[in-house]
Design a protein around this motif. Structure first.
Motif, PDB file in Angstrom:
ATOM      1  N   GLY A  54       0.767  -1.248  -0.034  1.00 20.18           N
ATOM      2  CA  GLY A  54       0.031  -0.073   0.144  1.00 20.18           C
ATOM      3  C   GLY A  54       0.855   1.045  -0.083  1.00 20.18           C
ATOM      4  N   MET A  55       0.350   2.521   0.056  1.00 23.35           N
ATOM      5  CA  MET A  55       0.795   3.656   0.329  1.00 23.35           C
ATOM      6  C   MET A  55       0.201   4.531   1.346  1.00 23.35           C
ATOM      7  SD  MET A  55       1.794   6.596  -2.532  1.00 23.35           S
ATOM      8  CE  MET A  55       3.332   5.715  -3.400  1.00 23.35           C
ATOM      9  N   LEU A  56       1.121   5.191   2.141  1.00 28.65           N
ATOM     10  CA  LEU A  56       0.691   5.865   3.413  1.00 28.65           C
ATOM     11  C   LEU A  56       0.958   7.200   3.128  1.00 28.65           C
ATOM     12  CD1 LEU A  56      -0.381   5.782   5.952  1.00 28.65           C
ATOM     13  CD2 LEU A  56       1.768   5.516   6.988  1.00 28.65           C
ATOM     14  N   PHE A  57       0.163   8.162   3.078  1.00 30.84           N
ATOM     15  CA  PHE A  57       0.321   9.694   2.902  1.00 30.84           C
ATOM     16  C   PHE A  57       0.466  10.321   4.197  1.00 30.84           C
ATOM     17  CE2 PHE A  57      -1.725   7.917  -1.033  1.00 30.84           C
ATOM     18  CZ  PHE A  57      -0.980   8.765  -1.981  1.00 30.84           C
ATOM     19  N   ASP A  58       1.601  10.672   4.741  1.00 32.89           N
ATOM     20  CA  ASP A  58       1.909  11.435   5.792  1.00 32.89           C
ATOM     21  C   ASP A  58       1.696  12.925   5.474  1.00 32.89           C
ATOM     22  OD1 ASP A  58       2.912  12.710   8.176  1.00 32.89           O
ATOM     23  OD2 ASP A  58       4.547  11.464   8.002  1.00 32.89           O
ATOM     24  N   PHE A  59       0.702  13.695   5.847  1.00 37.35           N
ATOM     25  CA  PHE A  59       0.682  15.011   5.442  1.00 37.35           C
ATOM     26  C   PHE A  59       1.439  15.982   6.655  1.00 37.35           C
ATOM     27  CE2 PHE A  59      -2.900  12.892   3.440  1.00 37.35           C
ATOM     28  CZ  PHE A  59      -2.740  13.594   2.270  1.00 37.35           C
ATOM     29  N   GLY A  60       1.790  15.335   7.711  1.00 43.28           N
ATOM     30  CA  GLY A  60       2.727  16.280   8.554  1.00 43.28           C
ATOM     31  C   GLY A  60       2.014  16.911   9.526  1.00 43.28           C
ATOM     32  N   ARG A  61       0.890  17.080   9.161  1.00 44.24           N
ATOM     33  CA  ARG A  61      -0.313  18.112  10.238  1.00 44.24           C
ATOM     34  C   ARG A  61      -1.720  17.515   9.991  1.00 44.24           C
ATOM     35  NH1 ARG A  61       1.624  21.293   6.027  1.00 44.24           N
ATOM     36  NH2 ARG A  61      -0.004  21.772   4.446  1.00 44.24           N
ATOM     37  N   VAL A  62      -2.531  17.972  10.855  1.00 37.99           N
ATOM     38  CA  VAL A  62      -3.716  17.390  10.933  1.00 37.99           C
ATOM     39  C   VAL A  62      -4.502  18.468  10.387  1.00 37.99           C
ATOM     40  CG1 VAL A  62      -5.637  16.709  12.520  1.00 37.99           C
ATOM     41  CG2 VAL A  62      -3.274  16.468  13.038  1.00 37.99           C
ATOM     42  N   ALA A 110      -3.345  11.499   7.964  1.00 37.05           N
ATOM     43  CA  ALA A 110      -2.491  10.422   7.007  1.00 37.05           C
ATOM     44  C   ALA A 110      -4.016  10.071   6.229  1.00 37.05           C
ATOM     45  CB  ALA A 110      -1.828   9.381   7.646  1.00 37.05           C
ATOM     46  N   VAL A 111      -3.542   9.430   4.972  1.00 35.24           N
ATOM     47  CA  VAL A 111      -4.259   8.314   4.130  1.00 35.24           C
ATOM     48  C   VAL A 111      -3.616   7.342   3.767  1.00 35.24           C
ATOM     49  CG1 VAL A 111      -5.541   8.269   1.979  1.00 35.24           C
ATOM     50  CG2 VAL A 111      -5.610  10.344   3.475  1.00 35.24           C
ATOM     51  N   LEU A 112      -4.056   5.855   3.828  1.00 34.74           N
ATOM     52  CA  LEU A 112      -3.542   4.726   3.585  1.00 34.74           C
ATOM     53  C   LEU A 112      -4.461   4.392   2.316  1.00 34.74           C
ATOM     54  CD1 LEU A 112      -1.848   2.381   3.873  1.00 34.74           C
ATOM     55  CD2 LEU A 112      -3.564   1.452   5.282  1.00 34.74           C
ATOM     56  N   GLU A 113      -3.586   4.128   1.155  1.00 35.99           N
ATOM     57  CA  GLU A 113      -4.286   3.559  -0.243  1.00 35.99           C
ATOM     58  C   GLU A 113      -4.006   2.030  -0.041  1.00 35.99           C
ATOM     59  OE1 GLU A 113      -4.609   7.339  -2.807  1.00 35.99           O
ATOM     60  OE2 GLU A 113      -2.938   6.099  -3.110  1.00 35.99           O
ATOM     61  N   LEU A 114      -4.730   1.320  -0.250  1.00 36.78           N
ATOM     62  CA  LEU A 114      -4.772  -0.060  -0.548  1.00 36.78           C
ATOM     63  C   LEU A 114      -5.448  -0.526  -1.616  1.00 36.78           C
ATOM     64  CD1 LEU A 114      -5.537  -1.286   3.278  1.00 36.78           C
ATOM     65  CD2 LEU A 114      -3.389  -1.201   2.199  1.00 36.78           C
ATOM     66  N   ASN A 115      -5.326  -1.908  -2.161  1.00 36.58           N
ATOM     67  CA  ASN A 115      -6.157  -2.492  -3.329  1.00 36.58           C
ATOM     68  C   ASN A 115      -7.541  -2.411  -2.952  1.00 36.58           C
ATOM     69  OD1 ASN A 115      -4.088  -3.039  -5.416  1.00 36.58           O
ATOM     70  ND2 ASN A 115      -3.185  -4.442  -3.703  1.00 36.58           N
TER      71      ASN A 115
END
Length: 137
Positions: A54-62, A110-115
């Motif tokens: 998967g891919m984890l998008f870390d935005f570094g802030r809320v 963050a957002v986690l993208e999975l299949n």
């Protein structure tokens, strides 16, 4: 050059687990997008992804975030994650190549993208917890 890119990709993977409210734990190997360039690229142009990746998008802030599927050929499940690691919302089975924005619905880290279909298959729901070093304990 292609072989070197493959090696770099493999080294960039980090371990992440999702723990359901029922106590089930599922592990994934994820790429982590920590800067604007990596977040903008995301999973665009990829034609396949292994089931445990998967891919984890870390935005570094809320903050409230929006995602989209432009130039993304894979249908995905997007898990929007609060700073404590709990899943706020799941956008399941997103439409490939769509420019429609997919909002987080609340401020997230963050957002986690999975299949696509992974969340349903594994029984992952809002309120479940994502275990990775970017989330506060």
């Amino acid at each position: 050059m292609v072989a070197l890119a493959g090696v770099a990709y493999a080294q960039a993977l980090e371990t992440l687990s999702i723990v359901t409210q029922g106590g089930q734990r599922q592990g994934f190997q994820v790429e982590v997008a920590r800067n604007d360039a990596d977040r903008a690229q995301g999973l665009m142009y990829r034609r396949s992804m292994a089931p445990e990746r998967g891919m984890l998008f870390d935005f570094g802030r809320v903050e409230p975030v929006s995602m989209w599927m432009q130039n993304t050929y894979l249908s995905l499940d997007m898990l929007f994650i609060r700073p404590d690691g709990t899943i706020a919302r799941i956008a399941a089975n997103t439409e490939p190549l769509s420019t429609r924005t997919i909002p987080s619905g609340e401020p997230v880290l963050a957002v986690l993208e999975l299949n696509a279909g992974t969340a349903a298959k594994l029984g992952i729901k809002p309120g479940d917890r994502v275990d990775h070093s970017i989330f506060k304990r």
